[in-house]
Write an enzyme that holds these catalytic residues in place. Structure first.
Site, PDB file in Angstrom:
ATOM      1  N   SER A 183       0.789  -1.019  -0.009  1.00  0.00           N
ATOM      2  CA  SER A 183       0.147   0.014  -0.013  1.00  0.00           C
ATOM      3  C   SER A 183       0.808   1.235   0.064  1.00  0.00           C
ATOM      4  CB  SER A 183      -0.946   0.075   1.377  1.00  0.00           C
ATOM      5  OG  SER A 183      -0.272  -0.028   2.347  1.00  0.00           O
ATOM      6  N   HIS A 211      -5.676  -3.584  -1.490  1.00  0.00           N
ATOM      7  CA  HIS A 211      -5.586  -2.275  -2.556  1.00  0.00           C
ATOM      8  C   HIS A 211      -5.630  -3.174  -4.026  1.00  0.00           C
ATOM      9  CE1 HIS A 211      -4.569   0.891   0.098  1.00  0.00           C
ATOM     10  NE2 HIS A 211      -4.137   0.014   0.787  1.00  0.00           N
ATOM     11  N   LYS A 242     -12.328   0.334   0.609  1.00  0.00           N
ATOM     12  CA  LYS A 242     -11.435   0.946  -0.374  1.00  0.00           C
ATOM     13  C   LYS A 242     -12.255   0.960  -2.015  1.00  0.00           C
ATOM     14  CE  LYS A 242      -7.272  -0.364   2.223  1.00  0.00           C
ATOM     15  NZ  LYS A 242      -7.268   0.691   3.077  1.00  0.00           N
TER      16      LYS A 242
HETATM   17  N1  PMP Z   1      -4.791  -4.239   4.699  1.00  0.00           N
HETATM   18  C1  PMP Z   1      -4.177  -3.356   4.018  1.00  0.00           C
HETATM   19  C2  PMP Z   1      -2.917  -3.803   2.953  1.00  0.00           C
HETATM   20  C3  PMP Z   1      -4.768  -1.936   4.035  1.00  0.00           C
HETATM   21  O1  PMP Z   1      -3.819  -1.163   3.353  1.00  0.00           O
HETATM   22  C4  PMP Z   1      -5.692  -2.103   4.964  1.00  0.00           C
HETATM   23  C5  PMP Z   1      -6.222  -0.583   5.145  1.00  0.00           C
HETATM   24  N2  PMP Z   1      -5.200   0.710   5.239  1.00  0.00           N
HETATM   25  C6  PMP Z   1      -6.124  -2.889   5.638  1.00  0.00           C
HETATM   26  C7  PMP Z   1      -5.925  -4.101   5.457  1.00  0.00           C
HETATM   27  C8  PMP Z   1      -7.465  -2.679   6.609  1.00  0.00           C
HETATM   28  O2  PMP Z   1      -8.494  -2.316   5.694  1.00  0.00           O
HETATM   29  P1  PMP Z   1      -9.881  -1.387   6.429  1.00  0.00           P
HETATM   30  O3  PMP Z   1      -9.605  -0.022   6.295  1.00  0.00           O
HETATM   31  O4  PMP Z   1     -10.839  -2.272   5.958  1.00  0.00           O
HETATM   32  O5  PMP Z   1      -9.763  -1.928   7.808  1.00  0.00           O
END
Ligand code: PMP
Length: 394
Positions: A183, A211, A242
């Site tokens: 990310s 992502h 997302k």
């Molecule tokens: N996994 C990854 C790779 C993420 O980037 C994120 C969000 N930042 C999450 C999990 C967590 O997702 P959520 O915002 O739905 O809790």
């Protein structure tokens, strides 16, 4: 009122201020879209994971409103006590269809999904092998299990094989965990090689595609689809927060894993599930993705346009292979200053600094969306040029 003044915390916050990395969170007035109104001023928004613009889609909003009328606003209790609403089961079916997976199991967030799944599927006597740049929710999930852990260097297949070889035959189950899309840099995991190594050493595979879902592969089915690896990855995590545009998370898995998560994933046992409005909006969103890839096409076109323009200006945009566009500054305080300058020029691009990224790799991370117009992207590029020149970055 607390009877303690908690000076030890006050001192820590002072430390952040001295290091130039203290942040006062901005306040959005109104919706989160390609533009936002921040502290009363309209800006181009480069800080949302709303990849497809679905957070404001009329069909999703309508579905949420109807669900509130029919089901109310709360799910009532944890699933294992009150049961599922039919809406929750419908969303799981739609997600399984979308991901071409036998089953999909929903959680309240992507974070909960990683923490809950990793903790439930591993135990003492197992080994988890994790990429060093995996998301914090994976790290937290690993902290919650009694399994042993080993870290391999980021996307380094030789290092992964070294760990697999060193531990061959020592554990009951070995689980390799990687993000599908990383990310902070936007690079892809080397999934075909990871899957081959897993098959060679009889390890299980787990991909966090937060992502990648909605972005990679046909109709946004994710990195597993992008690489043609359906049926060869055991656990595929996605978030509903997302590209899907709403809130929540899910794991695509087989029937046995589904059943076990229902009995042992702690966020399922101890925390109330998704609200009816969220769930119904997610169903409408997934239905849209199954039907058309229009939004993915727009997203990738926008990403290419923006990256090319920033590259021409001389910014270091790293080695992203996805719409995530990091503008790497290095110095943390300078990254924060750059972000502040962008805001002066009408663009909201958040600075990302330690501990979210390693020290010395501060950046402004730009998240491109299908919802951006070319005019908005041009305005953003102008702001980058001005801010970059002001601070001597370009
Ligand atoms: N996994 C990854 C790779 C993420 O980037 C994120 C969000 N930042 C999450 C999990 C967590 O997702 P959520 O915002 O739905 O809790």
């Amino acid at each position: 009122m607390s009877i303690h003044d908690l000076d030890f915390l006050k001192e820590k916050v002072e430390g952040l201020k001295e290091a130039g990395v203290y942040r006062k969170l901005p306040v959005l007035n109104g919706r989160n879209s390609s533009t936002i109104i921040l502290d009363g001023k309209e800006m181009v928004n480069l800080s949302s994971n709303n990849y497809l613009g679905l957070a404001n889609d009329p069909d999703l909003k309508e579905a949420a409103k109807k669900a509130i009328d029919k089901y109310g606003v709360g799910a009532g209790a944890v699933r294992t006590i009150i049961g599922n609403m039919d809406l929750h089961e419908e969303l799981e079916k739609k997600l399984a269809e979308f991901k071409k997976s036998p089953r999909a199991f929903i959680f309240q967030s992507g974070y909960d999904c990683n923490v809950g799944t990793i903790q439930a599927i591993t135990e003492k006597g197992d080994l988890i092998i994790s990429d060093e740049l995996n998301h914090a929710s994976i790290i937290d999930g690993i902290r919650m299990t009694k399994a042993d852990k080993a870290i391999f260097k980021h996307s380094d297949m030789e290092d992964l094989e070294r760990v697999l070889k060193e531990n061959e035959g020592k554990y009951k189950n070995t689980l390799i965990i990687t993000d599908g899309v990383f990310s902070m840099d936007g690079d892809l995991a080397k999934l075909p090689e990871i899957v081959e190594l897993a098959e060679k050493y009889n390890a299980l595979t787990y991909v966090d595609d937060a992502h990648g879902s909605g972005v990679m592969g046909s109709h946004g089915r994710g990195t597993v689809d992008h690489y043609g690896l359906h049926g060869r990855v055991d656990f595929v995590i996605g978030t509903l927060s997302k590209a899907i545009g709403v809130k929540g998370g899910y794991v695509a898995c087989n029937e046995a894993a589904y059943e076990w998560l229902n009995h042992r994933a702690r966020p399922v046992l101890f925390s109330t599930t998704l609200s009816p409005a969220d769930t119904a909006a997610c169903i409408a969103s997934v239905e849209k993705l199954i039907k058309t890839d229009e939004l993915q096409v727009k997203l990738w076109d926008n990403a290419k346009y923006f990256k090319e323009k920033l590259g021409k200006l001389g910014f270091n945009t790293g080695h992203s292979e996805t719409p995530i566009t990091p503008v790497i500054i290095g110095d943390e305080a300078k990254s924060m200053e750059f972000s502040r300058k962008l805001r002066e020029y009408g663009v909201f691009g958040s600075a990302i600094v330690f501990p979210t990224v390693p020290r010395g790799t501060g950046r402004v991370r730009c998240m491109i969306s299908a919802a951006h117009t070319k005019e908005e992207l041009d305005k953003a590029v102008d702001a980058f040029e001005k801010a970059g020149k002001d601070l001597g970055i370009i």
